[in-house]
Design a protein around this motif. Structure first.
Motif, short mmCIF file in Angstrom:
data_model
loop_
_atom_site.label_atom_id
_atom_site.label_comp_id
_atom_site.label_asym_id
_atom_site.label_seq_id
_atom_site.Cartn_x
_atom_site.Cartn_y
_atom_site.Cartn_z
N TRP A 127 1.10 -7.75 -7.90
CA TRP A 127 2.29 -8.15 -8.68
C TRP A 127 2.67 -9.59 -8.34
O TRP A 127 2.90 -10.40 -9.24
CB TRP A 127 3.44 -7.17 -8.37
N ALA A 128 2.67 -9.91 -7.04
CA ALA A 128 3.04 -11.27 -6.62
C ALA A 128 2.03 -12.28 -7.16
O ALA A 128 2.41 -13.35 -7.63
CB ALA A 128 3.10 -11.34 -5.09
N ARG B 18 1.82 -4.52 -4.35
CA ARG B 18 2.79 -5.61 -4.16
C ARG B 18 2.09 -6.97 -4.25
O ARG B 18 2.57 -7.89 -4.92
CB ARG B 18 3.44 -5.44 -2.78
N LYS C 160 0.36 0.57 -1.50
CA LYS C 160 1.62 -0.11 -1.88
C LYS C 160 1.47 -1.62 -1.65
O LYS C 160 1.89 -2.42 -2.47
CB LYS C 160 2.76 0.40 -0.99
#
Lengths: 736, 159
Positions: free
Chosen positions: A188-189, A185, A181
């Protein structure tokens, strides 16, 4: 079809084999000794007691070296304040070889540069004697120069552990090494930002990267990191992994020394133990994890302050601290201390001596990895003065002689009581490591050899006393090859019959050669051996004038036998060694052996005292007050290549050498070079005078230098000498 | 013949040592921690009146360490004491006795000689130091030198 199957099987086997290899590496590192811990080298602890000659300034210098802070309140160990002629301080607890001392609040009162009272507020009583913790003067590091102070998981504040997990790895207790996860994350950032703004590495991955892998950014490194992180999590529990992380992570740089782990970082930045840190300090350390160079508190304090405050907000968000706590912490500055002197080596020449003495007992590898604590004899207050004066004075003499920066220096200072080396400088730029002249510059000693010849004369039983007349006349000696040696005095004159003591005081070459030939080379060699010289000494006439090569260290050993009153004590730089856990490992007790006749040494020392009053070192008499009683000898070699002075008080022996590495003339005699350095340093050391007392066999009496007769001690021209009771001169009622 | 002479010398030395009633017999025959440590800080040799409170405190601690059999600790305290008062002959003497207890005879003799060199007119201390030297030499097997030390004791006692 078949070849594909083989290829597939081979790949599987290679993959498994590589996995086994990585697994072995992981287990080896975790199960074995995880870190090479450098040895810590300490100076002597400063002993405090009523009556000690110590100025307030010198105590403040010592406290500064110990990293004590001047504060109004004494809540924290390592703090002090000055109140008139009193210094009040809170000591830190410390594990010495023999006992652990607890932190206490101490008041030290001064009167006329002496301690007049020592009071322990914590115990509400006077103190007879106490030790301050010793200053760290360096370490013996492994090649990568990593340093750390190990902490146990249970001892680490919960706040620090929470802050690390929130900032670095929120799912640490949930994942098995990789946080999918977290990776998603971060990706994506990063995609949204168009550059790397967030990392997805777990604490385990970061640990693996630090332990096993390089910093290079490559897919192969990332793949290895992932596999190894899974293996670490498979074998070890979370607490073990977290503890390793707390001790491994890189958090800063102190010159060549790399600061690893939160335990050491806490001391390095705040001079406090980890469990003594406040909220803003803990958060600052966590903020450093992302990049100790980028967020360097000394170079980029604003950058680090911004990140620290950002993390404080995160802690509020996760309910670890309240908003008001975070607001209060944000108001505080970074609060880092001025760095303590814990660089790789503050005094390289002395540390070199320590390593050489330790080599007999420990392997170099163990010294750099077992976390030993080495307690040495160095007096940092004296060492600092010696370094400062040598650097300044050598520069000045170099300029004066036009030597273009080539003038070099070496100095050793010891305690005459116990042969402990208190200071050692091996270069005119004392912080420079490399050729250690104090130990390795083997140079002709010139007239420094003479006391050994005169001492031999007193010991061989040929009836010599300090008043015996000896001939200072021309002589020509034929060598085995037919060459003729015709020594001369420094003043190019002869002095006829001169008293023994004057020949040594004025360093007359001709008288010395005559005397040396009479007492014999073999006897002189034996005396030198008894004085601690191990090197073989040549048995030819020029030896009598110092054509003998010794290092400043060897000369110190030689003169120590005089300074100690006839006892040979090997020079020592180490007192004790403790193991990492504070348990005692080894002591280096003082070795004492009487090798010289005490009466003869006393007589020689009274003559060497005369050297400093009216002989070749009379410059000293003008430099010190009348109650300063010292003894010493100058040494100068052919063409003024070497300038030596060896001298001692009742407490300190100092040998100073000046010369050029290429063995070229310096234009300096012992008196115009090395003696000046000796005087300047000694002026800055609180020392005790020599006290001459008559013995059963030798009387300490006043002599008229013109008549060689015993006169009243109040005569202004009196020379004081030790003279055998069975050869006392006639008395003379009037002063000349 | 030489052996007989040697034996006579040994007996003489032992007799003279026991006649002095010193701790030497104890250390030679019963090197127990308790017995020995009392001998180290015997009432006979006391620190001079001029001894500072710091050194007296360290001697006191060394005494309790020695009583507890912690000889290394006791030695370390005395080393601290001589750093403070290098010319304190009594402290050097105690150290010599500690070495004797630890059967380090070379150092025992060295420290005793150092103590004597600082003892000035303290005859009791000088005689006791010669006893240590005699005992150390005897234990080292140097009977001739031990006898010389014993002669010195006799001369000093007669003065």
């Amino acid at each position: 079809m078949v070849p594909w199957r083989y290829l597939f099987l081979t790949l599987i086997l290679v993959f498994i084999g590589y996995g086994v290899y990585l697994d072995l590496r992981v287990q080896q590192q975790f199960d074995g000794k995880r870190w090479a811990l450098p040895a810590k080298v300490y100076a002597r602890p400063l002993e405090l007691y009523t009556g000690l000659r110590l100025s307030e300034n010198n105590l403040l210098r010592e406290l500064k070296m110990l990293g004590f802070r001047n504060m109004d309140d004494l809540k924290h160990p390592g703090s002090y304040y000055v109140d008139g002629n009193e210094i009040v301080l809170t000591t830190r607890s410390f594990q010495f070889w023999d006992e652990k001392t607890n932190s206490s609040v101490i008041k030290i009162s001064f009167d006329n540069n002496r301690i007049s009272e020592l009071y322990n507020f914590s115990q509400d009583k006077d103190i007879d004697v106490m030790r301050l913790e010793p200053v760290i003067i360096g370490g013996i590091y492994p090649a990568h120069k990593e340093d750390r102070l190990l902490v146990k998981f249970d001892e680490v504040p919960e706040l620090l552990k929470s802050a690390i997990t929130i900032v670095e790895d929120r799912n640490f207790y949930l994942h098995h090494g990789l946080d999918y996860k977290g990776i998603a994350r971060a990706m994506w950032a990063n995609l949204r930002a168009g550059k790397t703004v967030q990392g997805g590495s777990t604490l385990t991955q970061q640990l693996v990267k630090n332990f096993f892998l390089s910093n290079t950014r490559s897919l192969w490194r990332k793949a290895n990191e992932a596999v190894m992180a899974l293996l670490v999590e498979w074998h070890y529990d979370k607490q073990d992994i977290f503890e390793a992380y707390l001790n491994e992570i890189y958090l800063g740089q102190d010159k060549a020394r790399a600061i690893h782990g939160f335990g050491l970082a806490s001391h390095f930045y705040f001079d406090r133990a980890l469990d003594d840190l406040e909220l803003h300090q803990i958060v600052m350390l966590v903020a450093l994890v992302k990049g100790p160079s980028y967020y360097s508190p000394r170079r980029y304090p604003q950058r680090l302050l911004k990140r620290r405050n950002l993390i404080l907000d995160m802690l509020v968000e996760f309910g670890v601290v309240t908003q008001s706590e975070a607001t209060a912490a944000k108001r505080k500055p970074l609060g880092i201390i001025i760095s303590k002197p814990t660089s790789v080596s503050s005094h390289p020449a002395f540390l070199d001596l320590v390593k050489r003495q330790l080599k007999t007992f420990y392997r170099e590898k163990d010294l750099a990895s077992e976390g030993l604590q080495i307690f040495t004899t160095l007096d940092p207050l004296i060492q600092q003065q010696a370094e400062r004066i040598i650097e300044r004075k050598t520069r000045q003499l170099d300029r004066q002689q036009g030597l273009n920066g080539r003038l070099q220096a070496a100095t050793i200072i010891t305690n005459t009581t116990n042969s402990e080396v208190l200071a050692l400088v091996g270069d005119s730029k004392p912080k420079q490591s490399g050729f250690n002249r104090a130990l390795d510059a083997i140079r002709p000693v010139g007239s420094l050899i003479k006391p050994a010849i005169y001492l031999t004369a007193l010991e061989v039983g040929q009836g010599y006393t300090p008043l015996t007349l000896i001939d200072d006349k021309v002589l020509h000696l034929k060598g085995p090859a037919g060459d003729v040696w015709s020594p001369r005095n420094y003043d190019k004159r002869t002095h006829g019959l001169v008293p023994f003591y004057q020949a040594l005081s004025h360093s007359y070459n001709l008288a010395t050669v005559h005397l040396g030939l009479k007492v014999g080379f073999e006897n002189i060699q034996q005396t030198l051996q008894a004085m601690g010289i191990k090197r073989s000494i040549p048995a030819y006439p020029s030896m009598l004038l110092g054509a003998v090569n010794l290092s400043p260290y060897e000369v110190t050993q030689m003169y120590h036998s005089l300074a100690s009153g006839g006892f040979n004590m090997p020079l020592s730089a180490i007192r004790e060694v403790l193991a990492l856990d504070g348990s005692p490992l080894k002591r280096f007790p003082l070795k004492v052996e009487q090798t010289l006749n005490i009466d003869s040494v006393m007589m020689i020392n009274t003559i060497l005292n005369n050297v400093t009053i009216e002989g070749t070192a009379k410059r000293m008499a003008a430099a010190f007050p009348a109650d300063f009683v010292a003894a010493g000898k100058t040494g100068t070699t052919d063409d003024l290549r070497d300038s030596w002075f060896a001298g001692f008080t009742g407490q300190h022996l100092m040998v100073s050498w000046l010369g050029v590495d290429e063995n070229k003339p310096t234009g300096l005699t012992g008196a115009s070079g090395a003696l000046k350095i000796w005087i300047d340093i000694m002026k800055n050391i609180p020392t005790q005078p020599i006290v001459f007392n008559s013995t059963d066999n030798v009387e300490y009496i006043a002599i008229d230098p013109d008549t060689n007769k015993h006169i009243d001690a109040s005569c202004s021209n009196a020379v004081f000498l030790g003279v055998p009771r069975d050869a006392l001169p006639e008395s003379q009622s009037r002063c000349h | 013949m030489l052996n007989i002479l040697k034996n006579i010398l040994v007996i003489l030395i032992m007799l003279s040592i026991s006649a002095c009633g010193s701790y030497l017999k104890k250390t030679a025959e019963q090197p127990t921690e308790q017995g020995g440590s009392t001998g180290v800080f015997s009432q006979q040799i006391k620190p001079a009146d001029t001894t500072s409170a710091a050194v007296l405190a360290l001697i006191k601690k060394a005494r309790s360490d020695a009583m507890a059999g912690k000889m290394d600790k006791a030695m370390l305290r005395l080393e601290r004491a001589v750093r403070i008062e290098p010319a304190n002959a009594a402290v050097w003497h105690y150290m010599a006795k500690l070495f004797l207890q630890q059967e380090n005879y070379k150092q025992a003799a060295g420290y005793a000689a150092k103590s004597s060199s600082l003892a000035r007119s303290n005859r009791t201390l000088i005689i006791d130091n010669w006893r240590i030297i005699a005992h150390a030499r005897y234990r080292q097997g140097n009977l001739k030198a031990a006898q010389k030390a014993q002669d010195k004791i006799n001369t000093l006692q007669q003065q």
